[in-house]
Structure formats: C-alpha cells, structure tokens
Write a protein that holds these residues in place. Structure first.
Motif, PDB file in Angstrom:
ATOM      1  N   ASP A   6       2.454   7.891  24.727  1.00  0.00           N
ATOM      2  CA  ASP A   6       3.087   9.228  24.754  1.00  0.00           C
ATOM      3  C   ASP A   6       3.234   9.816  23.350  1.00  0.00           C
ATOM      4  N   ASN A   7       3.511   8.959  22.343  1.00  0.00           N
ATOM      5  CA  ASN A   7       3.884   9.431  21.013  1.00  0.00           C
ATOM      6  C   ASN A   7       5.107  10.340  21.106  1.00  0.00           C
ATOM      7  N   ALA A   8       6.149   9.818  21.766  1.00  0.00           N
ATOM      8  CA  ALA A   8       7.400  10.559  21.900  1.00  0.00           C
ATOM      9  C   ALA A   8       7.983  10.863  20.525  1.00  0.00           C
ATOM     10  N   ARG A   9       8.811  11.881  20.453  1.00  0.00           N
ATOM     11  CA  ARG A   9       9.313  12.377  19.168  1.00  0.00           C
ATOM     12  C   ARG A   9      10.011  11.316  18.341  1.00  0.00           C
ATOM     13  N   ARG A  10      10.710  10.393  18.964  1.00  0.00           N
ATOM     14  CA  ARG A  10      11.453   9.395  18.184  1.00  0.00           C
ATOM     15  C   ARG A  10      10.693   8.083  18.044  1.00  0.00           C
ATOM     16  N   SER A  11       9.402   8.068  18.424  1.00  0.00           N
ATOM     17  CA  SER A  11       8.657   6.812  18.349  1.00  0.00           C
ATOM     18  C   SER A  11       8.456   6.346  16.914  1.00  0.00           C
ATOM     19  N   ASP A  12       8.476   7.289  15.954  1.00  0.00           N
ATOM     20  CA  ASP A  12       8.317   6.883  14.554  1.00  0.00           C
ATOM     21  C   ASP A  12       9.649   6.473  13.933  1.00  0.00           C
ATOM     22  N   ALA A  13      10.744   6.582  14.708  1.00  0.00           N
ATOM     23  CA  ALA A  13      12.061   6.219  14.194  1.00  0.00           C
ATOM     24  C   ALA A  13      12.706   5.122  15.030  1.00  0.00           C
ATOM     25  N   ALA A  14      11.875   4.388  15.786  1.00  0.00           N
ATOM     26  CA  ALA A  14      12.379   3.292  16.607  1.00  0.00           C
ATOM     27  C   ALA A  14      12.807   2.141  15.711  1.00  0.00           C
ATOM     28  N   LEU A  15      13.322   1.069  16.330  1.00  0.00           N
ATOM     29  CA  LEU A  15      13.723  -0.114  15.557  1.00  0.00           C
ATOM     30  C   LEU A  15      12.595  -0.547  14.631  1.00  0.00           C
ATOM     31  N   VAL A  16      11.373  -0.507  15.178  1.00  0.00           N
ATOM     32  CA  VAL A  16      10.152  -0.666  14.382  1.00  0.00           C
ATOM     33  C   VAL A  16       9.284   0.532  14.741  1.00  0.00           C
ATOM     34  N   PRO A  17       8.869   1.362  13.762  1.00  0.00           N
ATOM     35  CA  PRO A  17       8.036   2.524  14.080  1.00  0.00           C
ATOM     36  C   PRO A  17       6.865   2.131  14.990  1.00  0.00           C
ATOM     37  N   LEU A  18       6.724   2.861  16.096  1.00  0.00           N
ATOM     38  CA  LEU A  18       5.888   2.420  17.210  1.00  0.00           C
ATOM     39  C   LEU A  18       4.445   2.913  17.116  1.00  0.00           C
ATOM     40  N   THR A  19       3.515   1.973  17.197  1.00  0.00           N
ATOM     41  CA  THR A  19       2.113   2.327  17.425  1.00  0.00           C
ATOM     42  C   THR A  19       2.012   2.824  18.862  1.00  0.00           C
ATOM     43  N   THR A  20       1.332   3.955  19.071  1.00  0.00           N
ATOM     44  CA  THR A  20       1.350   4.564  20.399  1.00  0.00           C
ATOM     45  C   THR A  20       0.119   5.438  20.609  1.00  0.00           C
TER      46      THR A  20
ATOM     47  N   LEU B 105      -5.012   7.339  19.114  1.00  0.00           N
ATOM     48  CA  LEU B 105      -4.123   6.230  18.792  1.00  0.00           C
ATOM     49  C   LEU B 105      -3.432   6.494  17.460  1.00  0.00           C
ATOM     50  N   ILE B 106      -2.106   6.389  17.449  1.00  0.00           N
ATOM     51  CA  ILE B 106      -1.314   6.546  16.235  1.00  0.00           C
ATOM     52  C   ILE B 106      -0.852   5.158  15.798  1.00  0.00           C
ATOM     53  N   GLU B 107      -1.379   4.662  14.683  1.00  0.00           N
ATOM     54  CA  GLU B 107      -1.023   3.324  14.206  1.00  0.00           C
ATOM     55  C   GLU B 107       0.238   3.384  13.342  1.00  0.00           C
ATOM     56  N   ARG B 108       1.227   2.562  13.725  1.00  0.00           N
ATOM     57  CA  ARG B 108       2.449   2.448  12.931  1.00  0.00           C
ATOM     58  C   ARG B 108       2.775   0.962  12.740  1.00  0.00           C
ATOM     59  N   ALA B 109       4.025   0.660  12.459  1.00  0.00           N
ATOM     60  CA  ALA B 109       4.400  -0.689  12.022  1.00  0.00           C
ATOM     61  C   ALA B 109       4.581  -1.705  13.135  1.00  0.00           C
ATOM     62  N   SER B 110       4.483  -1.292  14.410  1.00  0.00           N
ATOM     63  CA  SER B 110       4.748  -2.248  15.492  1.00  0.00           C
ATOM     64  C   SER B 110       3.542  -3.114  15.845  1.00  0.00           C
ATOM     65  N   THR B 111       2.411  -2.899  15.184  1.00  0.00           N
ATOM     66  CA  THR B 111       1.239  -3.746  15.427  1.00  0.00           C
ATOM     67  C   THR B 111       0.723  -4.313  14.107  1.00  0.00           C
ATOM     68  N   ALA B 112       0.284  -5.575  14.173  1.00  0.00           N
ATOM     69  CA  ALA B 112      -0.266  -6.277  13.000  1.00  0.00           C
ATOM     70  C   ALA B 112      -1.069  -7.464  13.523  1.00  0.00           C
ATOM     71  N   PRO B 113      -1.915  -8.063  12.695  1.00  0.00           N
ATOM     72  CA  PRO B 113      -2.658  -9.242  13.135  1.00  0.00           C
ATOM     73  C   PRO B 113      -1.694 -10.382  13.477  1.00  0.00           C
ATOM     74  N   PRO B 114      -2.032 -11.185  14.504  1.00  0.00           N
ATOM     75  CA  PRO B 114      -1.201 -12.362  14.778  1.00  0.00           C
ATOM     76  C   PRO B 114      -1.349 -13.384  13.670  1.00  0.00           C
ATOM     77  N   ALA B 115      -0.401 -14.259  13.555  1.00  0.00           N
ATOM     78  CA  ALA B 115      -0.415 -15.257  12.482  1.00  0.00           C
ATOM     79  C   ALA B 115      -1.708 -16.070  12.524  1.00  0.00           C
ATOM     80  N   GLY B 116      -2.389 -16.139  11.394  1.00  0.00           N
ATOM     81  CA  GLY B 116      -3.587 -16.935  11.273  1.00  0.00           C
ATOM     82  C   GLY B 116      -4.843 -16.286  11.827  1.00  0.00           C
ATOM     83  N   ALA B 117      -4.747 -15.043  12.333  1.00  0.00           N
ATOM     84  CA  ALA B 117      -5.919 -14.382  12.932  1.00  0.00           C
ATOM     85  C   ALA B 117      -6.755 -13.700  11.871  1.00  0.00           C
ATOM     86  N   VAL B 118      -8.035 -13.570  12.146  1.00  0.00           N
ATOM     87  CA  VAL B 118      -8.950 -12.829  11.280  1.00  0.00           C
ATOM     88  C   VAL B 118      -9.248 -11.490  11.952  1.00  0.00           C
TER      89      VAL B 118
END
Length: 341
Positions: free
Chosen positions: A277-291, A326-339
């Motif tokens: 959705d990319n709701a208005r507060r998605s960038d101000a969530a506990l962790v800014p949301l990729t959406t 797709l809006i990339e923000r801080a809620s997504t990252a590589p899993p530990a040890g992944a390439v």
C-alpha cells in the motif's frame, strides 16, 4: 353517472410490473446507457401494455445534470482515505462535486450506494467494494460504476486497480535477491485482492524454485491480524522462524513488526518484512517499512475521469491496471550469512 377519470400510469407502476427498480425503468425509458438489452425489451413491453406516457415536465427536471459523483469507502481503511483525498484533489479543477457515503457497521456497500442514488449522483466510485457480482451488476444497470482497488470482471463496471499479483511478485523477487529462501506470506482473508496477492506469492516462489518452502498464514485487513500471525510464527509449530514475510497490506505488516520486535526478534536482522500500500505512516513505523506502492493519487484521478466520462456517455466500461512500484526501506535486509544475488 359520469365515468371517473382513469388513474394515470406512472413509472413506478411500470417498474413494479417489470420487476425492476424505478431508476432502472427510468434509464430504459430515457434510452440512456446502463441497462441490458433484455431489461430494455421487458420494461418497454410493460410500458406499452400499461399505456405509460412519460411526464415531459418531470423528464425535463430529471434531465438537469446534478454534477454529483458519489463515493463509497470503508471508513476504517486508511488506504481508502488516501484515495478519497486524491479524488478531492482531482475534483478541484472540474465542475463536479463529490458526495461520500461510508461503509461502516451495519451499512454495507449496497446501502451506501443506495444513499448516493437518492442524492441523484450521476456516477458512483466504489473503493474496494465487497458486493457480489450479481448485486454489483444490478447496481450498474442503474448508474455508471467505477470500482477502485478491486480486481473483478463485471459487465457495465469500470475498474481502476493496481496489478496486485505483480506487486507481490515484486516483493518476493526483492527478498530473494537479498538471499532469502524461507519466505512466508500473511494473507488478507476474504478481503478484495487477497486471492490475487496469494497467487502472486505462490507464482514467485515457484519461479524461484521455492514452492516446497511456500507457506501462507491466514490474516486479514487489520494490525491485529499481523500481530496474531507474528505470535503464531514465534510460538513455533516445529518449524524454524522464516527469514522474511510478505504481508497483505501495511497494517498487517505493522502488526508483524510490533509483534516481532516486542518478542525480541530483530527486524530486519532476524526477519525482513514487506508490506503493501505504501500507507502514509509506513516510513515512520517502528522500522521504516519496505512496501509496494499503489499510487492512490493516480488511481483517484483515473477513477474520477472514468466516472465523469461514463456519466456523460463518452466512454464504454473498461479496466485500467496500474503498474506497482517497490519502495525499499529499512525493514528488509539480507539474512545473516546470505550472499545477495
């Protein structure tokens, strides 16, 4: 004894005899668009048999354009509010006014629409209507309808929507590119667009050779559904916690974020989360949301353009499918040890 003057046949008499609404009978007698051929034949046959003659003065009054476009929306749905906001912005430069009717409590889409018809709205914009195809088709026989943010195929109804299936495919592609393999989808239950988003998730998982790891949890529209899904994942049922989750919408994603973080599961270090959705507060969530962004402003402009055009008989019904982003923000990252791919 003088014979009494016979009662004049009215449009209400025709509608009752033809087993249809007065609005639909009026559409037929005015030769306006919006009624099926079978309905036109039935109503005109009844009018002829009863000897109905239109009241020219009443017809002239009805012919006056109201300039009103009705809008039905879910009062508790933030994304609906964004579309309504976009509709007001789009209507500022035109000669039409919006009339709102909320879907809330005991007022469903049908009752909300009937209220707008009583206000003589020229067309209806229905945001994610939950009406069945039968009722929606009957309503479309009475007034031009533009359905927004709901995939459907219904004669006489315009559709303006995002590519829901493609949006979730984008989300899964993004997570796989980061190195994720254990990806869960929390769906929207019976909400409009939920089947398409489930299908997109399964399609993307299969395309990446991950069908065996695909898992869909029941969800809904609200934050509580995300929190409940997070609790189910954390409690564990003999399975390892997934490294990534796609959510039906941003509110479900907010619930997931809250549930995971309160339980001490780091986002995105332990689990990545993607909303929709990319709701208005998605960038101000506990962790800014990729959406996944639906572009409600463009959706609103196109919907209003179609509604005004249909009311003026300038268009035939059509479907317009917008491309998600797709809006990339801080809620997504590589899993530990992944390439990362």
């Amino acid at each position: 004894m003088a014979r009494g003057r016979s009662k004049r046949v009215t449009l209400l008499d025709v509608a009752k005899e033809a087993n249809c609404s007065v609005s639909l009978a009026s559409i037929v007698m005015r030769d306006a668009t919006g009624a099926s051929e079978e309905t036109r034949r039935r109503v005109k046959a009844v009018a002829t048999r009863l000897g109905y003659r239109p009241d020219q003065r009443a017809r002239a009054l009805r012919a006056a354009r109201s300039g009103l476009i009705g809008v039905t929306f879910g009062v508790h749905q933030p994304f609906h509010a964004e579309i309504v906001d976009g509709l007001y912005s789009a209507a500022e430069s035109g000669g039409h006014e919006l009339v709102l009717s909320a879907v809330v409590g005991g007022v469903d889409d049908r009752r909300a629409a009937e209220t707008l018809l009583r206000d003589r709205c020229e067309a209806l914009i229905m945001i994610a209507p939950s009406l069945g195809m039968g009722r929606l088709r009957v309503l479309a026989d009475e007034v031009p309808i533009v359905a927004v943010a709901r995939p459907l195929s219904c004669p006489g109804v315009d559709v303006v929507r995002i590519d829901d299936q493609g949006g979730i495919v984008m989300a899964v592609d993004h997570l796989v590119s980061l190195g994720h393999r254990r990806i869960v989808h929390v769906d929207g239950g019976t909400a409009p667009s939920s089947p398409e988003r489930r299908a997109g998730y399964l399609e993307a998982m299969e395309a990446h050779g991950l069908s065996a790891q695909a898992s869909i949890l029941p969800g809904g529209l609200e934050q509580e559904h995300g929190a409940r899904a997070a609790a189910e994942l954390l409690e564990g049922s003999g399975h390892e916690l997934p490294t990534a989750i796609t959510a039906f919408n941003d509110r479900v994603a907010f619930g997931l974020l809250q549930g995971l973080i309160m339980a001490g599961a780091d986002v995105p270090g332990r689990v990545s989360v993607v909303g929709f959705d990319n709701a208005r507060r998605s960038d101000a969530a506990l962790v800014p949301l990729t959406t996944v962004d639906q572009n409600p402003g463009l959706m609103a402009r196109l919907a209003l353009e179609r509604a005004i055009g249909r009311a003026a008989d300038r268009y035939l019904p059509t479907e317009q499918v917008l491309v998600p982003r797709l809006i990339e923000r801080a809620s997504t990252a590589p899993p530990a040890g992944a390439v990362r791919r």
